[in-house]
Structures are given as structure tokens and as C-alpha cells.
Motif scaffolding. Structure first.
Motif, PDB file in Angstrom:
ATOM      1  N   TRP A  97       0.840  -1.203   0.000  1.00  0.00           N
ATOM      2  CA  TRP A  97       0.000   0.000   0.000  1.00  0.00           C
ATOM      3  C   TRP A  97       0.872   1.248   0.000  1.00  0.00           C
ATOM      4  N   GLY A  98       0.374   2.264  -0.655  1.00  0.00           N
ATOM      5  CA  GLY A  98       1.094   3.532  -0.646  1.00  0.00           C
ATOM      6  C   GLY A  98       0.670   4.410   0.509  1.00  0.00           C
ATOM      7  N   ALA A  99       1.363   5.543   0.638  1.00  0.00           N
ATOM      8  CA  ALA A  99       1.015   6.514   1.678  1.00  0.00           C
ATOM      9  C   ALA A  99      -0.276   7.233   1.264  1.00  0.00           C
ATOM     10  N   PRO A 100      -1.131   7.601   2.232  1.00  0.00           N
ATOM     11  CA  PRO A 100      -0.953   7.436   3.678  1.00  0.00           C
ATOM     12  C   PRO A 100      -1.657   6.206   4.228  1.00  0.00           C
ATOM     13  N   TRP A 101      -2.215   5.321   3.335  1.00  0.00           N
ATOM     14  CA  TRP A 101      -3.101   4.256   3.803  1.00  0.00           C
ATOM     15  C   TRP A 101      -2.385   3.220   4.650  1.00  0.00           C
ATOM     16  N   GLN A 102      -1.165   2.853   4.258  1.00  0.00           N
ATOM     17  CA  GLN A 102      -0.439   1.880   5.071  1.00  0.00           C
ATOM     18  C   GLN A 102      -0.177   2.415   6.481  1.00  0.00           C
ATOM     19  N   GLY A 103       0.260   3.669   6.545  1.00  0.00           N
ATOM     20  CA  GLY A 103       0.530   4.272   7.849  1.00  0.00           C
ATOM     21  C   GLY A 103      -0.721   4.404   8.704  1.00  0.00           C
ATOM     22  N   ARG A 117      -1.788   0.745   9.946  1.00  0.00           N
ATOM     23  CA  ARG A 117      -0.914   0.212  10.987  1.00  0.00           C
ATOM     24  C   ARG A 117      -0.875   1.108  12.220  1.00  0.00           C
ATOM     25  N   GLY A 118      -1.070   2.398  12.019  1.00  0.00           N
ATOM     26  CA  GLY A 118      -1.177   3.296  13.175  1.00  0.00           C
ATOM     27  C   GLY A 118      -2.403   2.982  14.006  1.00  0.00           C
ATOM     28  N   LEU A 119      -3.537   2.695  13.323  1.00  0.00           N
ATOM     29  CA  LEU A 119      -4.763   2.310  14.031  1.00  0.00           C
ATOM     30  C   LEU A 119      -4.559   0.989  14.757  1.00  0.00           C
ATOM     31  N   PHE A 120      -3.868   0.049  14.114  1.00  0.00           N
ATOM     32  CA  PHE A 120      -3.614  -1.250  14.750  1.00  0.00           C
ATOM     33  C   PHE A 120      -2.762  -1.065  16.006  1.00  0.00           C
ATOM     34  N   VAL A 121      -1.732  -0.226  15.914  1.00  0.00           N
ATOM     35  CA  VAL A 121      -0.879   0.026  17.081  1.00  0.00           C
ATOM     36  C   VAL A 121      -1.684   0.652  18.212  1.00  0.00           C
ATOM     37  N   LEU A 162      -4.932   0.445  18.787  1.00  0.00           N
ATOM     38  CA  LEU A 162      -5.834  -0.547  19.379  1.00  0.00           C
ATOM     39  C   LEU A 162      -5.062  -1.582  20.182  1.00  0.00           C
ATOM     40  N   LEU A 163      -3.873  -1.947  19.719  1.00  0.00           N
ATOM     41  CA  LEU A 163      -3.064  -2.913  20.443  1.00  0.00           C
ATOM     42  C   LEU A 163      -2.651  -2.359  21.805  1.00  0.00           C
ATOM     43  N   VAL A 164      -2.215  -1.106  21.821  1.00  0.00           N
ATOM     44  CA  VAL A 164      -1.814  -0.482  23.085  1.00  0.00           C
ATOM     45  C   VAL A 164      -3.024  -0.297  24.003  1.00  0.00           C
ATOM     46  N   ALA A 165      -4.174   0.113  23.413  1.00  0.00           N
ATOM     47  CA  ALA A 165      -5.391   0.274  24.213  1.00  0.00           C
ATOM     48  C   ALA A 165      -5.828  -1.063  24.800  1.00  0.00           C
ATOM     49  N   GLY A 166      -5.748  -2.130  23.986  1.00  0.00           N
ATOM     50  CA  GLY A 166      -6.090  -3.457  24.503  1.00  0.00           C
ATOM     51  C   GLY A 166      -5.126  -3.899  25.594  1.00  0.00           C
ATOM     52  N   GLY A 167      -3.851  -3.569  25.410  1.00  0.00           N
ATOM     53  CA  GLY A 167      -2.875  -3.896  26.446  1.00  0.00           C
ATOM     54  C   GLY A 167      -3.140  -3.155  27.745  1.00  0.00           C
ATOM     55  N   LEU A 168      -3.561  -1.891  27.630  1.00  0.00           N
ATOM     56  CA  LEU A 168      -3.894  -1.130  28.831  1.00  0.00           C
ATOM     57  C   LEU A 168      -5.103  -1.720  29.542  1.00  0.00           C
TER      58      LEU A 168
END
Length: 300
Positions: free
Chosen positions: A64-70, A73-77, A79-85
Motif C-alpha cells: 500500500w502507498g502513503a498514507p493508507w499503510q501508515g 498500521r497506526g490504528l492497529f498500534v 488498538l493494540l496499546v489500548a487493549g494492552g492497557l
């Protein structure tokens, strides 16, 4: 709404109790500090490797090109951090109670004694108590995991994932935190896990009103260290009113006498809560008709 306010009041009462008993406050901070170090290390590792985890979990976005890949994956990060919290809030209490079982058992007993009576704890060894606490924590995580997974998936839904899901997540965390914190006083009464869930499930607003503020406050750095002893004290006071001791004044007399557990039906049913002898919101029939009596079983 009354139960929500009542739950917050128990938390406030618990903090006031430990503030007035400084030695027990410091005593209750010891296991919290140990658990805090373990969780900070785990969350730091999650934050450091979240980008790599996001790339590993979304290989389809490599081209994927910018900005969709970012953005993906930014949303995934996030949600991952929120789930970890969220998971850390749930497991923090479980780990702290597991580490500090002897500490919080003594603190809870002292709270009950200061209120006039303390039920006799079952005759079990320290290792047996720790094993029961570990099994209870596994039971809680097993029941909380489906909620966490569902909320994680719903977090990808636009708007709902950024508004409704966090609010529901704190309510779910609050309920299971209330369950964890009340387990110390519940175990002393030899109430098994399923019965504890039934008791708090019948008063979900009360449990959420007590546990959700704890979940929010535990997100403040180092706040859990100072608030955990008061949270245990408040949970003990809550259990005293939710499950009256059969040896309390006014209890039924005679062999085999039982005291009905004052548990309401659906939230909002019944008359307004009545004030108990200790000044807290009591459960002496003010929330509606009591269910069938509960007799403690042989163990959790």
C-alpha cells in the motif's frame, strides 16, 4: 443510578478508612509496588514492539502507498496499546491480589473488625489460599477475555470504535475489577466463584459504580500504588452489606439458621436503598425482595 452512586461511595469510604489507618495503608502498598514494576515492564515491551507486531499482523498492506499503510498500521498500534492497557487494568488487580494475598487478607480482616465483626475464615494453609486466588483469577480472565476480544474487533468500526467501545470497555473492566477486589472478603465467607458472579451480576450497576472509577484511576501513573489498599477496604465494606454475616445482630437464631443474601433483581427495581448501621448504603431489603438463602459451600 442509585447503585452507581452507592458503588462510588464504597470506594470513597475505603479510601477514607486507609487514610485514617496509615500503617495499614503502607502495609497494603507493598504488593502493589511489586505488581506495578512487572506491569510497567510488560507495557514498555508492548509499546517498543507494537510497530513490528502491526507490520507482522498486516502483511497485506506491505504494497500500500502513503498514507493508507501508515493509517492502517497506526490504528492497529493504537488498538493494540489500548487493549494492552485494558488487559493490564484487569490483570493488575489479579496479580496484585495474588502476590499480596496475605497482606490484603489481613487488611480486609482489620476493616471488618473495625466495623464491629469479622467472619471466621476457613481453616486453610497459605499455599491453599494462594492456589484458590490463582484459580479465581483464571476464572475471571476466562470470562473477561471474550469481552476484550469483541471490543478489540469493534474498535475498528469508525466512530463507534472511538466513542462507544472505550466507554463499554471501562464498564466491563469495572465489573470484573469489582469481582476481583471483593474476592478477598468473599473467600473469607467461603462463597464459591459462581455464587460471587451471581451476587454481583444481580447488582451490575453497583459493581460498575465501584469498579469503573478504579479502572479509570489505575490508568494514572502510580495511582494504583496509593489507591489499591483503599480499594480493597472499600470492597470489603461493600461485601459486608451485600452478604450480611449470619452472626450479625438480628440474624436468625437456632441451629442451621440462614440469612438471605440481600441481592436485588434487575437494576432499578424495588425501593430506594436504606442506610445501614455503618452509614453506608445497606441492603436490608431496600432493593427489592431477597432471593433464596445462600449457605457457604465447602470452598471456592
Amino acid at each position: 443510578m442509585r447503585d452507581l452512586v452507592a458503588g462510588m461511595r464504597y470506594l470513597t469510604r475505603g479510601q477514607r478508612w486507609v487514610a485514617g489507618h496509615g500503617r495499614w495503608w503502607g502495609f497494603g502498598m507493598i504488593p502493589t509496588l511489586i505488581a506495578l514494576v512487572l506491569h510497567v515492564a510488560a507495557l514498555t515491551a508492548l509499546a517498543l514492539f507494537s510497530g513490528d507486531l502491526a507490520a507482522w499482523a498486516t502483511p497485506f498492506a506491505d504494497g500500500w502507498g502513503a498514507p493508507w499503510q501508515g493509517l492502517l498500521r497506526g490504528l492497529f498500534v493504537a488498538l493494540l496499546v489500548a487493549g494492552g492497557l485494558m488487559l493490564s487494568v484487569l490483570t493488575f488487580t489479579a496479580v496484585t491480589l495474588l502476590i499480596g494475598d496475605p497482606f490484603y487478607e489481613s487488611l480486609s480482616e482489620r476493616v471488618e473488625e473495625s466495623e464491629g465483626r469479622c467472619p471466621s475464615a476457613p481453616d486453610r494453609s497459605l499455599w491453599r489460599e494462594i492456589w484458590i486466588a490463582l484459580c479465581d483469577s483464571v476464572q475471571v480472565l476466562r470470562r473477561a477475555a471474550p469481552f476484550g476480544i469483541a471490543l478489540f474487533v469493534l474498535g475498528f468500526v469508525p466512530f463507534i470504535g472511538q466513542t462507544v467501545v472505550p466507554a463499554v470497555g471501562f464498564c466491563v473492566s469495572g465489573f470484573f475489577l469489582a469481582f476481583e477486589l471483593t474476592s478477598v472478603a468473599m473467600q473469607r465467607r467461603d462463597i464459591p466463584v459462581r455464587e460471587r458472579l451471581r451476587l454481583l451480576g444481580g447488582r451490575k450497576a453497583l459493581a460498575v459504580g465501584f469498579g469503573a472509577p478504579v479502572a479509570l484511576l489505575f490508568l494514572i501513573p502510580f495511582a494504583a500504588v496509593f489507591l489499591m489498599p483503599g480499594a480493597v477496604a472499600g470492597a470489603t465494606l461493600l461485601v459486608r452489606d451485600l452478604v450480611p454475616d449470619e452472626r450479625a445482630p438480628g440474624a436468625a437464631d437456632g441451629p442451621g439458621a440462614e440469612v438471605p443474601v440481600a441481592v436485588a433483581g434487575p437494576v432499578g427495581a424495588g425501593a430506594p436503598p436504606q442506610a445501614g448501621a455503618s452509614g453506608a448504603v445497606g441492603t436490608g431489603g431496600g432493593f427489592g425482595p431477597p432471593p433464596a438463602p445462600f449457605t457457604p459451600g465447602p470452598g471456592a
